[in-house]
Scaffold this active site. Structure first.
Site, PDB file in Angstrom:
ATOM      1  N   LYS A  36       0.867  -1.418   0.094  1.00 34.86           N
ATOM      2  CA  LYS A  36      -0.014  -0.015   0.050  1.00 34.86           C
ATOM      3  C   LYS A  36       0.937   1.082   0.087  1.00 34.86           C
ATOM      4  O   LYS A  36       1.658   1.440   0.999  1.00 34.86           O
ATOM      5  CB  LYS A  36      -0.881   0.072   1.295  1.00 34.86           C
ATOM      6  CG  LYS A  36      -1.843   1.453   1.235  1.00 34.86           C
ATOM      7  CD  LYS A  36      -2.965   1.059   2.500  1.00 34.86           C
ATOM      8  CE  LYS A  36      -2.357   1.592   3.748  1.00 34.86           C
ATOM      9  NZ  LYS A  36      -2.308   2.849   3.688  1.00 34.86           N
ATOM     10  N   ASP A  63      -3.275   4.235  -2.411  1.00 31.66           N
ATOM     11  CA  ASP A  63      -4.255   4.742  -1.294  1.00 31.66           C
ATOM     12  C   ASP A  63      -4.029   6.545  -1.275  1.00 31.66           C
ATOM     13  O   ASP A  63      -3.584   6.836  -0.387  1.00 31.66           O
ATOM     14  CB  ASP A  63      -3.624   3.890   0.094  1.00 31.66           C
ATOM     15  CG  ASP A  63      -4.595   4.613   1.472  1.00 31.66           C
ATOM     16  OD1 ASP A  63      -5.987   5.083   0.990  1.00 31.66           O
ATOM     17  OD2 ASP A  63      -4.147   4.504   2.388  1.00 31.66           O
ATOM     18  N   LYS A  65      -7.042   8.168  -1.854  1.00 30.84           N
ATOM     19  CA  LYS A  65      -8.514   8.510  -1.526  1.00 30.84           C
ATOM     20  C   LYS A  65      -8.779  10.011  -2.299  1.00 30.84           C
ATOM     21  O   LYS A  65      -9.262  10.835  -1.720  1.00 30.84           O
ATOM     22  CB  LYS A  65      -8.631   8.833  -0.031  1.00 30.84           C
ATOM     23  CG  LYS A  65      -8.128   7.499   0.906  1.00 30.84           C
ATOM     24  CD  LYS A  65      -8.337   7.865   2.380  1.00 30.84           C
ATOM     25  CE  LYS A  65      -7.989   6.545   3.229  1.00 30.84           C
ATOM     26  NZ  LYS A  65      -6.382   6.422   3.400  1.00 30.84           N
ATOM     27  N   ASP A  68     -12.951  14.689  -5.533  1.00 34.14           N
ATOM     28  CA  ASP A  68     -13.014  15.959  -6.375  1.00 34.14           C
ATOM     29  C   ASP A  68     -14.136  15.797  -7.271  1.00 34.14           C
ATOM     30  O   ASP A  68     -15.144  14.927  -7.001  1.00 34.14           O
ATOM     31  CB  ASP A  68     -11.561  15.990  -6.998  1.00 34.14           C
ATOM     32  CG  ASP A  68     -11.173  17.505  -7.218  1.00 34.14           C
ATOM     33  OD1 ASP A  68     -12.055  18.156  -7.822  1.00 34.14           O
ATOM     34  OD2 ASP A  68      -9.970  17.873  -7.022  1.00 34.14           O
ATOM     35  N   THR A 127     -11.983   6.053   9.923  1.00 34.84           N
ATOM     36  CA  THR A 127     -12.021   5.604  11.301  1.00 34.84           C
ATOM     37  C   THR A 127     -11.841   6.423  12.165  1.00 34.84           C
ATOM     38  O   THR A 127     -11.930   6.511  13.508  1.00 34.84           O
ATOM     39  CB  THR A 127     -11.155   4.311  11.602  1.00 34.84           C
ATOM     40  OG1 THR A 127     -10.064   4.424  10.933  1.00 34.84           O
ATOM     41  CG2 THR A 127     -11.930   3.004  10.982  1.00 34.84           C
ATOM     42  N   GLY A 217       0.723  -2.966   8.884  1.00 38.29           N
ATOM     43  CA  GLY A 217       1.638  -2.255   8.609  1.00 38.29           C
ATOM     44  C   GLY A 217       2.670  -2.479   9.716  1.00 38.29           C
ATOM     45  O   GLY A 217       3.784  -3.299   9.634  1.00 38.29           O
ATOM     46  N   ARG A 218       2.691  -1.743  10.909  1.00 42.44           N
ATOM     47  CA  ARG A 218       3.480  -1.751  11.939  1.00 42.44           C
ATOM     48  C   ARG A 218       3.744  -3.271  12.784  1.00 42.44           C
ATOM     49  O   ARG A 218       4.895  -3.701  13.010  1.00 42.44           O
ATOM     50  CB  ARG A 218       3.436  -0.940  13.213  1.00 42.44           C
ATOM     51  CG  ARG A 218       3.751   0.679  12.579  1.00 42.44           C
ATOM     52  CD  ARG A 218       3.131   1.688  13.553  1.00 42.44           C
ATOM     53  NE  ARG A 218       1.421   1.724  13.135  1.00 42.44           N
ATOM     54  CZ  ARG A 218       0.735   2.602  13.826  1.00 42.44           C
ATOM     55  NH1 ARG A 218       1.047   3.443  14.665  1.00 42.44           N
ATOM     56  NH2 ARG A 218      -0.675   2.357  13.550  1.00 42.44           N
TER      57      ARG A 218
HETATM   58  O1  C5P Z   1       0.848   0.192  11.001  1.00 44.80           O
HETATM   59  P1  C5P Z   1      -0.757   0.016  10.751  1.00 44.80           P
HETATM   60  O2  C5P Z   1      -0.620  -1.692  10.740  1.00 44.80           O
HETATM   61  O3  C5P Z   1      -1.585   0.474  11.949  1.00 44.80           O
HETATM   62  O4  C5P Z   1      -1.114   0.583   9.445  1.00 44.80           O
HETATM   63  C1  C5P Z   1      -2.380   0.394   9.006  1.00 44.80           C
HETATM   64  C2  C5P Z   1      -2.154   1.332   7.670  1.00 44.80           C
HETATM   65  O5  C5P Z   1      -3.670   1.473   7.290  1.00 44.80           O
HETATM   66  C3  C5P Z   1      -1.763   2.531   7.701  1.00 44.80           C
HETATM   67  O6  C5P Z   1      -1.201   3.020   6.484  1.00 44.80           O
HETATM   68  C4  C5P Z   1      -2.923   3.528   8.149  1.00 44.80           C
HETATM   69  O7  C5P Z   1      -2.873   4.805   7.582  1.00 44.80           O
HETATM   70  C5  C5P Z   1      -3.892   2.668   7.132  1.00 44.80           C
HETATM   71  N1  C5P Z   1      -5.370   2.912   7.712  1.00 44.80           N
HETATM   72  C6  C5P Z   1      -5.793   2.715   9.036  1.00 44.80           C
HETATM   73  N2  C5P Z   1      -7.122   2.988   9.468  1.00 44.80           N
HETATM   74  C7  C5P Z   1      -8.010   3.448   8.543  1.00 44.80           C
HETATM   75  C8  C5P Z   1      -7.596   3.584   7.079  1.00 44.80           C
HETATM   76  C9  C5P Z   1      -6.219   3.375   6.975  1.00 44.80           C
HETATM   77  O8  C5P Z   1      -4.884   2.254   9.888  1.00 44.80           O
HETATM   78  N3  C5P Z   1      -9.114   3.638   8.855  1.00 44.80           N
END
Ligand code: C5P
Length: 243
Positions: A36, A63, A65, A68, A127, A217-218
């Site tokens: 992503k 991503d 989003k 417009d 969220t 991600g993390r």
């Molecule tokens: O590190 P983590 O697993 O929290 O990353 C989740 C990814 O999904 C990040 O890029 C974050 O911006 C994205 N995201 C999110 N919650 C959302 C929409 C997108 O955590 N509602």
């Protein structure tokens, strides 16, 4: 490792430079289905980062989003598809015409079934937004009513799916049925810390609830052994799929 599990896992490439992105892609391209690329990395590196990921054999969820006027979003979407991304997203709050116009632009260039056709996703309510946020901008409806409503608008406009919290998957499945992709971030395996995610679900629970793709991600990026962490998540997804 099940291919199906791998295809459903999206790694959030939340880094701020090309070299860091490249390092992750080299390490994970055969473990995750998509990378992503969000606003920060894309604003810094542009299409070059998308080309790098594809050159390494990875696929991209762009991503950005988009939100417009219909023509602008449709043409931006066409450029995303031209870059070869596998998924991109728009804000459902941009409205049915904006989404339908984008779908029509992609239909004209990449008919359904074409290998180059990306999956078109909509974001419902971020969220980070609460009922109070919605009230402040003049939307006097609860989040759990807005989410399925916007998901249904997206489906009716011809979009392929939505990005949503794992907690919202049930409501969206009810409103949109099975033939609709649901991409869920906020996923935390038991071994990972919560970071700043508040409403989280394990990968297995998200899949069991009906999520189609998981964004992680993390839990991978911050793990002492990122490849090992990815494998554990894949195993968990695979087990949930087998149920
Ligand atoms: O590190 P983590 O697993 O929290 O990353 C989740 C990814 O999904 C990040 O890029 C974050 O911006 C994205 N995201 C999110 N919650 C959302 C929409 C997108 O955590 N509602």
């Amino acid at each position: 490792m099940s291919t199906e599990a791998r295809e459903r896992l999206i790694f959030a490439l939340d880094v701020d430079n090309f070299e860091a992105a490249e390092k992750w892609v080299k390490q994970l391209h055969d473990k995750v289905g998509l990378f992503k690329v969000g606003k920060q990395l894309f604003t810094r590196c542009g299409p070059e980062v998308v080309h790098m990921i594809r050159g390494e054999g990875g696929e991209v969820f762009l991503d950005l989003k988009y939100h417009d006027i219909p023509n602008t979003v449709a043409m931006a979407g066409a450029e995303a598809a031209r870059m070869g991304v596998k998924m991109f997203n728009v804000h459902a709050l941009g409205g049915p015409e904006m989404m339908a116009r984008t779908v029509a632009e992609i239909d004209a260039r990449y008919p359904r079934g074409d290998a180059g056709r990306p999956l078109l996703l909509a974001v419902t309510i971020l969220t980070s937004s609460t009922e109070e946020t919605l009230r402040e901008v003049g939307i006097d409806r609860p989040v759990n009513e807005m989410v399925p409503r916007l998901a249904r608008l997206a489906k009716d406009a011809g979009m392929d799916g939505v990005v949503a919290s794992p907690r919202e998957v049930g409501l969206i499945r009810q409103a949109c049925g099975d033939d609709f992709a649901i991409v869920t971030p906020g996923v935390r395996p038991a071994f990972a810390s919560l970071d700043d995610q508040k409403r989280v679900t394990t990968p297995a629970d998200a899949i069991a609830a009906g999520a189609s793709y998981l964004v992680v991600g993390r839990p991978i990026a911050a793990a002492a052994d990122p490849v090992g962490a990815t494998e554990k998540i894949l195993e968990e997804i695979g087990q949930a799929l087998a149920l």
